[in-house]
Scaffold this motif. Structure first.
Motif, PDB file in Angstrom:
ATOM      1  N   TRP A  91       0.827  -1.198   0.000  1.00  0.00           N
ATOM      2  CA  TRP A  91       0.000   0.000   0.000  1.00  0.00           C
ATOM      3  C   TRP A  91       0.867   1.257   0.000  1.00  0.00           C
ATOM      4  O   TRP A  91       0.669   2.166  -0.800  1.00  0.00           O
ATOM      5  N   ASP A 106      -5.299   9.575   3.999  1.00  0.00           N
ATOM      6  CA  ASP A 106      -5.959   8.269   4.069  1.00  0.00           C
ATOM      7  C   ASP A 106      -6.034   7.757   5.497  1.00  0.00           C
ATOM      8  O   ASP A 106      -7.072   7.303   5.955  1.00  0.00           O
ATOM      9  N   ARG A 110      -9.894   8.038   6.341  1.00  0.00           N
ATOM     10  CA  ARG A 110     -10.626   6.865   5.853  1.00  0.00           C
ATOM     11  C   ARG A 110     -10.657   5.841   6.983  1.00  0.00           C
ATOM     12  O   ARG A 110      -9.649   5.212   7.278  1.00  0.00           O
ATOM     13  N   ILE A 113      -8.841   2.568   6.727  1.00  0.00           N
ATOM     14  CA  ILE A 113      -7.380   2.625   6.764  1.00  0.00           C
ATOM     15  C   ILE A 113      -6.901   2.952   8.166  1.00  0.00           C
ATOM     16  O   ILE A 113      -5.885   2.415   8.632  1.00  0.00           O
ATOM     17  N   LEU A 164     -13.870  -1.673   3.777  1.00  0.00           N
ATOM     18  CA  LEU A 164     -13.291  -1.279   2.501  1.00  0.00           C
ATOM     19  C   LEU A 164     -14.066  -1.863   1.323  1.00  0.00           C
ATOM     20  O   LEU A 164     -14.067  -1.298   0.228  1.00  0.00           O
TER      21      LEU A 164
ATOM     22  N   GLU B 133     -14.173   3.391  -8.168  1.00  0.00           N
ATOM     23  CA  GLU B 133     -13.204   2.724  -7.305  1.00  0.00           C
ATOM     24  C   GLU B 133     -11.789   3.275  -7.475  1.00  0.00           C
ATOM     25  O   GLU B 133     -10.860   2.775  -6.870  1.00  0.00           O
ATOM     26  N   SER B 267     -14.605  13.562  -2.151  1.00  0.00           N
ATOM     27  CA  SER B 267     -14.244  12.154  -1.912  1.00  0.00           C
ATOM     28  C   SER B 267     -15.474  11.288  -1.802  1.00  0.00           C
ATOM     29  O   SER B 267     -16.543  11.740  -1.429  1.00  0.00           O
ATOM     30  N   ARG B 270     -15.643   6.727   1.765  1.00  0.00           N
ATOM     31  CA  ARG B 270     -14.672   5.781   2.319  1.00  0.00           C
ATOM     32  C   ARG B 270     -13.311   5.848   1.643  1.00  0.00           C
ATOM     33  O   ARG B 270     -12.368   5.232   2.138  1.00  0.00           O
ATOM     34  N   TRP B 271     -13.194   6.500   0.513  1.00  0.00           N
ATOM     35  CA  TRP B 271     -11.863   6.635  -0.092  1.00  0.00           C
ATOM     36  C   TRP B 271     -11.788   7.943  -0.859  1.00  0.00           C
ATOM     37  O   TRP B 271     -12.794   8.558  -1.210  1.00  0.00           O
ATOM     38  N   SER B 272     -10.573   8.358  -1.158  1.00  0.00           N
ATOM     39  CA  SER B 272     -10.348   9.622  -1.845  1.00  0.00           C
ATOM     40  C   SER B 272     -10.590   9.450  -3.345  1.00  0.00           C
ATOM     41  O   SER B 272     -10.396   8.374  -3.898  1.00  0.00           O
TER      42      SER B 272
END
Lengths: 207, 310
Positions: A91, A106, A110, A113, A164, B133, B267, B270-272
């Protein structure tokens, strides 16, 4: 000749097989269209599986009475850490390529993460204190207390996976179920150890 | 619709020979599974399509290799992992196929797909495709401009949105037996988005008929939006005055919106979305607003809060 003396090196090799297969697939360009994603997934899968296998050693030992299994637990735990390091470095390097603004954001923003990184960090003291020398230095009681972190680590790992996934929760829920059984076993053991609850404490309080 | 000077669009360029050679190599070493794709019953698989050369809407960036475009697919109707659609989509029967044009149109009609395709000339459009994604590809589609078809459907004054629906047949699409999404898959566009010259209905890629796993026999391609808007295997096009209830927005309203314009500044929860991995490239690259089509489409959203209407 104890059986464990033969099993240990074989198990060691077995734990390397996922990595070897990954290497073979990479060599033959069989990692799919998004190889970095594949590597991240496979190393993550095996981190979680080895964590759960490690957590399965004690219940298996108690159920079978085969105490020698304990000699395998440290190796399995360290392999979980090994795959966790591979997963984290994949990662960090291949996915983010040391892009620190992205990495920091992140980890901070997130949740999946954050929890994955926290679990990885918690694995480090466990790996560092895995040697016989360390067990002696810490003393059994302190060592055991520290290594109970593995429960939090395993929960963190499952949450990391659960949070995720885009939509299909089948795999993460499967791991969650297995973890629930392994943790539930330990709860059951503790409840039994402390005997039946005090009958006096159970009597309802009359106001 | 005023088409301004295109940003990276250059006059027609010959597709890189390495790309064609890669495709030939793929075809030569096709496995039995791949052979099954080509032999789909009644299909014109591997059939060449007569398409006008590169249009001024195409990008000059190198196209993603054919084997990646056709082996890495989000098509939950055939399984939720990327490799399943290529393995399992052979059960889809792409002929006979009809597309029903319904709703707020002067003359609703059920078209046989081969009639529908003839309503406008086929063009090659090399578009960037950006998945929510955070991976992307460059796909040399073959298709027709949706706007040209819509003009012929004659929408009434009440038509504000266009709703698209995928086939619903769990026998052909085994992934529909799972409840991971509410079937059939539904997507929609505002009428002006549907009329935009960039919006196409694709029937092929790399000059050949669309493989099943890429949404055969006919799918939408809206290159400035996240890939899930580009609905596959369309059986119905309905004109309506109400905002279509799109499948991903229903499934996770906090995560997937109706507009779904590619936007690095907004974003996913949950993710960028700031960066993406171009399939085939090693390093990630920054994501561009509207997937790099801002010059052509930004004016559609002038004055809109794109954080609110994500």
């Amino acid at each position: 000749m104890r059986a464990v003396t033969v099993i240990k090196p074989l198990l060691f090799l077995a734990c390397l097989v996922p990595l070897a297969l990954l290497g073979v697939d990479a060599w033959h360009d069989r990692l799919g269209a998004n190889p970095i994603e594949t590597i991240t997934h496979v190393t993550g899968d095996w981190t979680l599986r080895l964590l759960l296998i490690t957590l399965g050693v004690t219940p298996l030992r108690r159920l079978t009475g085969w105490n020698a299994l304990l000699r395998l637990r440290r190796m399995l735990g360290l392999f979980a850490f090994f795959y966790a390091c591979l997963h984290f470095s994949t990662w960090l390097v291949l996915d983010q390529f040391f892009y620190w603004p992205g990495i920091v954001e992140d980890i901070a923003e997130r949740p999946f993460i954050t929890v994955g990184f926290a679990s990885f960090l918690m694995l480090i003291p466990l790996a560092v204190t895995s040697t016989n020398g360390m067990v002696r230095r810490l003393g059994a009681k302190r060592w055991q207390a520290l290594h109970r972190l593995v429960y939090a680590i395993a929960i963190g790992g499952v949450l990391h996976f659960l949070w995720l996934v885009k939509k299909d929760l089948t795999e993460p829920l499967l791991y969650a179920a297995i973890l629930a059984v392994l943790l539930g076993y330990r709860v059951a053991v503790r409840v039994r150890k402390f005997g039946k609850p005090d009958a006096a404490a159970q009597r309802p309080i009359k106001l | 619709m005023l088409i301004r000077k295109p940003s990276d669009i250059r006059p027609a360029e010959i597709t890189d020979p390495a790309v064609y050679l890669g495709r030939r190599r793929f075809l030569a070493t096709a496995t039995a599974a791949a052979a099954g794709l080509w032999l789909a019953p009644g299909a014109m698989a591997a059939q060449k399509l007569d398409a006008a050369g590169n249009s001024r809407f195409s990008t000059a960036e190198p196209s993603t290799p054919y084997q990646d475009i056709t082996r890495y697919n989000n098509f939950y109707e055939f399984g939720t992992d990327k490799e399943s659609p290529a393995k399992r989509a052979h059960t889809l029967r792409t002929r006979p196929w009809t597309v029903a044009v319904e709703g707020e149109v002067k003359r609703p009609k059920v078209y046989d797909i081969d009639t529908l395709i003839k309503l406008a000339p086929l063009e090659e459009r090399i578009y960037r495709l950006r998945c929510v994604e955070a991976w992307s590809m460059v796909v040399p589609w073959v298709g027709l401009p949706l706007g040209a078809l819509i003009k012929q459907f004659q929408p009434t004054g009440r038509a504000k949105y266009v709703e698209f629906t995928t086939l619903h047949d769990p026998e052909q699409m085994p992934g529909q037996r799972s409840g991971v999404l509410d079937w059939p898959y539904v997507e929609g566009l505002r009428l002006d988005e549907a009329m935009h010259p960039l919006t196409i209905l694709a029937v092929g890629l790399y000059g050949e008929v669309l493989p099943n796993q890429n949404g055969a026999p006919i799918r939408l391609v809206v290159p400035w939006k996240y890939g899930f808007k580009s609905i596959k295997s369309i059986v119905r096009i309905r004109f309506t005055d109400t905002l279509p209830a799109t499948t991903w927005a229903l499934s996770a309203p906090r995560e997937y919106g109706f507009y779904a314009n590619v936007n690095p500044a907004v974003s996913h929860p949950r993710w960028s979305q700031a960066r993406e991995r171009r399939i085939g490239e090693f390093l990630k690259r920054p994501t561009l607003p509207f997937n790099g089509y801002g010059e052509q489409v930004a004016e559609l959203y002038r004055g809109m809060d794109l954080k609110k209407f994500f």
